[in-house]
Motif scaffolding. Structure first.
Motif, mmCIF file in Angstrom:
data_model
loop_
_atom_site.group_PDB
_atom_site.id
_atom_site.type_symbol
_atom_site.label_atom_id
_atom_site.label_comp_id
_atom_site.label_asym_id
_atom_site.label_seq_id
_atom_site.Cartn_x
_atom_site.Cartn_y
_atom_site.Cartn_z
ATOM 1 N N ASN A 30 44.499 72.144 18.115
ATOM 2 C CA ASN A 30 43.093 72.068 18.505
ATOM 3 C C ASN A 30 42.263 71.463 17.385
ATOM 4 O O ASN A 30 42.084 72.082 16.337
ATOM 5 N N ALA A 31 41.738 70.270 17.638
ATOM 6 C CA ALA A 31 40.902 69.611 16.638
ATOM 7 C C ALA A 31 39.638 70.425 16.357
ATOM 8 O O ALA A 31 39.165 70.484 15.226
ATOM 9 N N GLN A 32 39.109 71.052 17.391
ATOM 10 C CA GLN A 32 37.941 71.920 17.223
ATOM 11 C C GLN A 32 38.312 73.293 17.767
ATOM 12 O O GLN A 32 38.715 73.436 18.911
ATOM 13 N N LEU A 33 38.177 74.285 16.921
ATOM 14 C CA LEU A 33 38.543 75.638 17.321
ATOM 15 C C LEU A 33 37.441 76.254 18.174
ATOM 16 O O LEU A 33 36.259 76.100 17.871
ATOM 17 N N PRO A 34 37.819 76.973 19.222
ATOM 18 C CA PRO A 34 36.813 77.602 20.074
ATOM 19 C C PRO A 34 36.104 78.741 19.349
ATOM 20 O O PRO A 34 36.625 79.301 18.374
ATOM 21 N N ARG A 35 34.933 79.092 19.823
ATOM 22 C CA ARG A 35 34.136 80.162 19.195
ATOM 23 C C ARG A 35 34.910 81.464 19.093
ATOM 24 O O ARG A 35 34.823 82.161 18.083
ATOM 25 N N TRP A 36 35.644 81.806 20.142
ATOM 26 C CA TRP A 36 36.336 83.094 20.139
ATOM 27 C C TRP A 36 37.329 83.189 18.978
ATOM 28 O O TRP A 36 37.657 84.282 18.536
ATOM 29 N N TYR A 37 37.809 82.064 18.483
ATOM 30 C CA TYR A 37 38.813 82.079 17.422
ATOM 31 C C TYR A 37 38.297 82.764 16.157
ATOM 32 O O TYR A 37 39.062 83.364 15.418
ATOM 33 N N TRP A 38 37.007 82.689 15.918
ATOM 34 C CA TRP A 38 36.439 83.275 14.706
ATOM 35 C C TRP A 38 36.172 84.764 14.853
ATOM 36 O O TRP A 38 35.789 85.425 13.893
ATOM 37 N N ASN A 39 36.410 85.296 16.029
ATOM 38 C CA ASN A 39 36.274 86.726 16.267
ATOM 39 C C ASN A 39 37.662 87.356 16.128
ATOM 40 O O ASN A 39 38.569 87.041 16.899
ATOM 41 N N ARG A 40 37.841 88.209 15.153
ATOM 42 C CA ARG A 40 39.153 88.789 14.854
ATOM 43 C C ARG A 40 39.794 89.442 16.070
ATOM 44 O O ARG A 40 40.964 89.233 16.367
ATOM 45 N N ASP A 41 39.025 90.242 16.811
ATOM 46 C CA ASP A 41 39.578 90.951 17.959
ATOM 47 C C ASP A 41 39.988 89.998 19.077
ATOM 48 O O ASP A 41 41.048 90.165 19.686
ATOM 49 N N GLN A 42 39.176 89.003 19.326
ATOM 50 C CA GLN A 42 39.526 88.035 20.364
ATOM 51 C C GLN A 42 40.723 87.193 19.950
ATOM 52 O O GLN A 42 41.590 86.881 20.769
ATOM 53 N N ARG A 43 40.801 86.839 18.674
ATOM 54 C CA ARG A 43 41.954 86.077 18.174
ATOM 55 C C ARG A 43 43.225 86.896 18.327
ATOM 56 O O ARG A 43 44.253 86.393 18.774
ATOM 57 N N ARG A 44 43.145 88.187 18.019
ATOM 58 C CA ARG A 44 44.325 89.056 18.163
ATOM 59 C C ARG A 44 44.722 89.207 19.633
ATOM 60 O O ARG A 44 45.894 89.266 19.956
ATOM 61 N N ARG A 45 43.731 89.241 20.518
ATOM 62 C CA ARG A 45 44.025 89.343 21.952
ATOM 63 C C ARG A 45 44.770 88.089 22.425
ATOM 64 O O ARG A 45 45.756 88.178 23.157
ATOM 65 N N HIS A 46 44.329 86.928 21.989
ATOM 66 C CA HIS A 46 45.010 85.677 22.362
ATOM 67 C C HIS A 46 46.408 85.626 21.745
ATOM 68 O O HIS A 46 47.348 85.135 22.388
ATOM 69 N N TYR A 47 46.523 86.100 20.535
ATOM 70 C CA TYR A 47 47.846 86.172 19.887
ATOM 71 C C TYR A 47 48.783 87.071 20.699
ATOM 72 O O TYR A 47 49.931 86.710 20.959
ATOM 73 N N ALA A 48 48.283 88.222 21.140
ATOM 74 C CA ALA A 48 49.096 89.137 21.941
ATOM 75 C C ALA A 48 49.552 88.462 23.239
ATOM 76 O O ALA A 48 50.713 88.610 23.649
ATOM 77 N N ARG A 49 48.672 87.719 23.859
ATOM 78 C CA ARG A 49 49.034 86.993 25.087
ATOM 79 C C ARG A 49 50.116 85.957 24.808
ATOM 80 O O ARG A 49 51.026 85.750 25.614
ATOM 81 N N TRP A 50 50.013 85.298 23.654
ATOM 82 C CA TRP A 50 51.017 84.303 23.271
ATOM 83 C C TRP A 50 52.378 84.969 23.067
ATOM 84 O O TRP A 50 53.386 84.474 23.561
ATOM 85 N N VAL A 51 52.381 86.091 22.351
ATOM 86 C CA VAL A 51 53.641 86.812 22.121
ATOM 87 C C VAL A 51 54.263 87.203 23.456
ATOM 88 O O VAL A 51 55.456 86.985 23.688
ATOM 89 N N GLU A 52 53.447 87.762 24.334
ATOM 90 C CA GLU A 52 53.957 88.190 25.636
ATOM 91 C C GLU A 52 54.565 87.013 26.402
ATOM 92 O O GLU A 52 55.685 87.105 26.916
ATOM 93 N N ALA A 53 53.857 85.906 26.467
ATOM 94 C CA ALA A 53 54.339 84.744 27.216
ATOM 95 C C ALA A 53 55.610 84.155 26.601
ATOM 96 O O ALA A 53 56.574 83.845 27.318
ATOM 97 N N GLU A 54 55.616 84.004 25.277
ATOM 98 C CA GLU A 54 56.794 83.431 24.612
ATOM 99 C C GLU A 54 58.012 84.340 24.752
ATOM 100 O O GLU A 54 59.113 83.868 25.047
#
Length: 114
Positions: A30-54
């Motif tokens: 991502n050339a430009q990171l979305p706003r949610w990325y700078w929120n620790r909790d939201q970043r961790r939620r997306h990380y959890a989704r990635w782990v689950e999917a992978e």
């Protein structure tokens, strides 16, 4: 690149999925990171989704390769890995649920992301 502090939520129980790996992959993609990325909790939620999917994808693909004529030593090792991936999936779901129950994640966006 984002710096992470390492704690129990920074890698899956198997150790195969690390938050730092996801962050690096996400930042490169991502050339430009979305706003949610700078929120620790939201970043961790997306990380959890990635782990689950992978983990789900890998577990399904590996389990799908096992046949009745698969040599026992190979099948045994593959089943151990599938079980380990299942634990990662459960862990990711719990991590995402705990982040969702927090309810404060929307309020913790860093000021520089505004």
């Amino acid at each position: 690149m984002t710096q992470t502090t390492h704690n129990i939520g920074d890698r899956s129980p198997s150790g195969l999925f690390r938050m730092s790996a996801w962050e690096g992959e996400f930042e490169r993609a991502n050339a430009q990171l979305p706003r949610w990325y700078w929120n620790r909790d939201q970043r961790r939620r997306h990380y959890a989704r990635w782990v689950e999917a992978e983990a789900e994808t890998l577990a399904m693909r590996l389990a799908g390769l096992l046949r009745s004529d698969t040599p026992a030593e190979t099948a045994g090792a593959a089943r151990v890995l599938v079980d380990s991936l299942a634990r990662d999936i459960d862990w990711a779901r719990r991590l995402e649920d705990s982040e969702s129950e927090d309810g404060q994640s929307e309020d913790r966006t860093f000021a520089h992301a505004a």
